[in-house]
Design an enzyme around this catalytic site. Structure first.
Site, PDB file in Angstrom:
ATOM      1  N   ASN A 107       0.850  -1.197   0.000  1.00 57.09           N
ATOM      2  CA  ASN A 107       0.000   0.000   0.000  1.00 57.09           C
ATOM      3  C   ASN A 107       0.880   1.240   0.000  1.00 57.09           C
ATOM      4  O   ASN A 107       2.006   1.209   0.499  1.00 57.09           O
ATOM      5  CB  ASN A 107      -0.873   0.001   1.268  1.00 57.09           C
ATOM      6  CG  ASN A 107      -1.769   1.220   1.373  1.00 57.09           C
ATOM      7  OD1 ASN A 107      -2.405   1.628   0.388  1.00 57.09           O
ATOM      8  ND2 ASN A 107      -1.830   1.825   2.547  1.00 57.09           N
ATOM      9  N   HIS A 109       0.883   5.081   1.501  1.00 50.73           N
ATOM     10  CA  HIS A 109       0.207   5.873   2.527  1.00 50.73           C
ATOM     11  C   HIS A 109       0.893   7.236   2.633  1.00 50.73           C
ATOM     12  O   HIS A 109       2.128   7.297   2.719  1.00 50.73           O
ATOM     13  CB  HIS A 109       0.272   5.136   3.873  1.00 50.73           C
ATOM     14  CG  HIS A 109      -0.407   5.883   4.971  1.00 50.73           C
ATOM     15  ND1 HIS A 109      -1.777   5.976   5.064  1.00 50.73           N
ATOM     16  CD2 HIS A 109       0.098   6.621   5.995  1.00 50.73           C
ATOM     17  CE1 HIS A 109      -2.092   6.725   6.108  1.00 50.73           C
ATOM     18  NE2 HIS A 109      -0.976   7.124   6.688  1.00 50.73           N
ATOM     19  N   SER A 136       4.879   6.795   2.242  1.00 48.27           N
ATOM     20  CA  SER A 136       5.498   5.491   2.512  1.00 48.27           C
ATOM     21  C   SER A 136       4.812   4.407   1.688  1.00 48.27           C
ATOM     22  O   SER A 136       3.586   4.420   1.542  1.00 48.27           O
ATOM     23  CB  SER A 136       5.337   5.111   3.993  1.00 48.27           C
ATOM     24  OG  SER A 136       5.791   6.133   4.854  1.00 48.27           O
ATOM     25  N   ASP A 145      -2.316   0.431   8.281  1.00 47.21           N
ATOM     26  CA  ASP A 145      -1.088   1.191   7.973  1.00 47.21           C
ATOM     27  C   ASP A 145       0.066   0.797   8.896  1.00 47.21           C
ATOM     28  O   ASP A 145       0.977   1.610   9.141  1.00 47.21           O
ATOM     29  CB  ASP A 145      -1.346   2.705   8.046  1.00 47.21           C
ATOM     30  CG  ASP A 145      -2.431   3.148   7.065  1.00 47.21           C
ATOM     31  OD1 ASP A 145      -2.523   2.567   5.974  1.00 47.21           O
ATOM     32  OD2 ASP A 145      -3.205   4.065   7.413  1.00 47.21           O
TER      33      ASP A 145
HETATM   34  C1  GAR Z   1      -2.710   9.246  -2.682  1.00 44.76           C
HETATM   35  O1  GAR Z   1      -2.255  10.490  -2.218  1.00 44.76           O
HETATM   36  C2  GAR Z   1      -2.407   8.152  -1.681  1.00 44.76           C
HETATM   37  O2  GAR Z   1      -1.212   8.334  -1.002  1.00 44.76           O
HETATM   38  C3  GAR Z   1      -3.591   8.289  -0.758  1.00 44.76           C
HETATM   39  O3  GAR Z   1      -4.683   8.572  -1.577  1.00 44.76           O
HETATM   40  C4  GAR Z   1      -4.241   9.235  -2.750  1.00 44.76           C
HETATM   41  C5  GAR Z   1      -4.739   8.499  -3.953  1.00 44.76           C
HETATM   42  O4  GAR Z   1      -4.479   9.210  -5.128  1.00 44.76           O
HETATM   43  N1  GAR Z   1      -3.798   7.075  -0.006  1.00 44.76           N
HETATM   44  C6  GAR Z   1      -4.357   7.027   1.202  1.00 44.76           C
HETATM   45  O5  GAR Z   1      -4.743   8.018   1.779  1.00 44.76           O
HETATM   46  C7  GAR Z   1      -4.466   5.656   1.796  1.00 44.76           C
HETATM   47  N2  GAR Z   1      -5.032   5.713   3.122  1.00 44.76           N
HETATM   48  P1  GAR Z   1      -4.558   8.488  -6.545  1.00 44.76           P
HETATM   49  O6  GAR Z   1      -5.885   7.743  -6.613  1.00 44.76           O
HETATM   50  O7  GAR Z   1      -4.520   9.616  -7.541  1.00 44.76           O
HETATM   51  O8  GAR Z   1      -3.372   7.556  -6.677  1.00 44.76           O
END
Ligand code: GAR
Length: 195
Positions: A107, A109, A136, A145
């Site tokens: 994942n 995060h 990360s 997480d």
């Molecule tokens: C990203 O910023 C990722 O790090 C975050 O959601 C966004 C997805 O963007 N993830 C989390 O918050 C996980 N808990 P994307 O759909 O454009 O890749």
């Protein structure tokens, strides 16, 4: 190449970054499918535009989390991935699901784990007075997480940063990190597949 599935819920920019990296002939992973739990995820169109196989497992169509995860699990089994990348996949996974894919689920995060598990990571980093924020890639375990970090990168928090400006400046950092982290994991799989 190491068969890799990607789970998304939204915009899909991390998914696109991984898929574009995987187009290189010497990249060790190939993308066998993209699954969204939201039928309206923008990332689904972006995945199709890249010629990727897409599926929807809409969590709203299932009575409970277990039923949703069983459907997701079945779709994944059909793709037969060795690695699954959660890329902006916003469903909490139960210990049952995680155990089905133990050692195969990663994942991204948006925090410098172990700091700020869960949501609103950038706001919490700003409020804590941190000097740096980051992102990360980590193994997924039953603790949200909480799995071992594979790789992380950081940027400085500037005086006028808001959660939005931090997220904006971190996005290119994320999009570089995830393909690199997947590459490292896939190379490990090529050497020694996890059981
Ligand atoms: C990203 O910023 C990722 O790090 C975050 O959601 C966004 C997805 O963007 N993830 C989390 O918050 C996980 N808990 P994307 O759909 O454009 O890749």
């Amino acid at each position: 190449k190491v068969r890799t599935a990607i789970l998304i819920s939204g915009r899909g920019s991390n998914m696109v970054a991984i898929a574009q990296a995987a187009q290189a002939t010497d990249y060790p992973a190939e993308i066998v499918g993209v699954i969204s739990n939201r039928p309206d995820a923008k990332g689904l169109e972006r995945a199709k535009a890249l010629g990727l196989n897409t599926d929807i497992v809409d969590h709203k169509l299932y009575d409970n989390r277990k039923a949703f995860e069983q459907a997701l699990h079945a779709q994944l089994l059909a793709l037969d991935p060795e690695i699954i990348c959660c890329a902006g996949f916003m469903r909490i996974l139960t210990p049952w699901f995680v155990s089905q894919w133990h050692g195969r689920l990663i994942n991204i995060h948006p925090s410098l784990l172990p700091k700020y598990k869960g949501l609103n990571t950038h706001q919490r980093a700003i409020e804590a007075g941190d000097t740096h924020a980051g992102v990360s890639v980590h193994w997924v375990t039953a603790e949200l997480d909480g799995g071992e970090v594979i790789d992380q990168r950081s940027i400085e928090i500037l005086p006028h940063d808001t959660a939005d400006t931090l997220a904006e400046r971190l996005l290119p950092v994320e999009l570089a990190l995830y393909p690199d982290a997947l590459e490292a994991v896939a190379l490990q799989f090529q050497k020694q597949p996890r059981q």
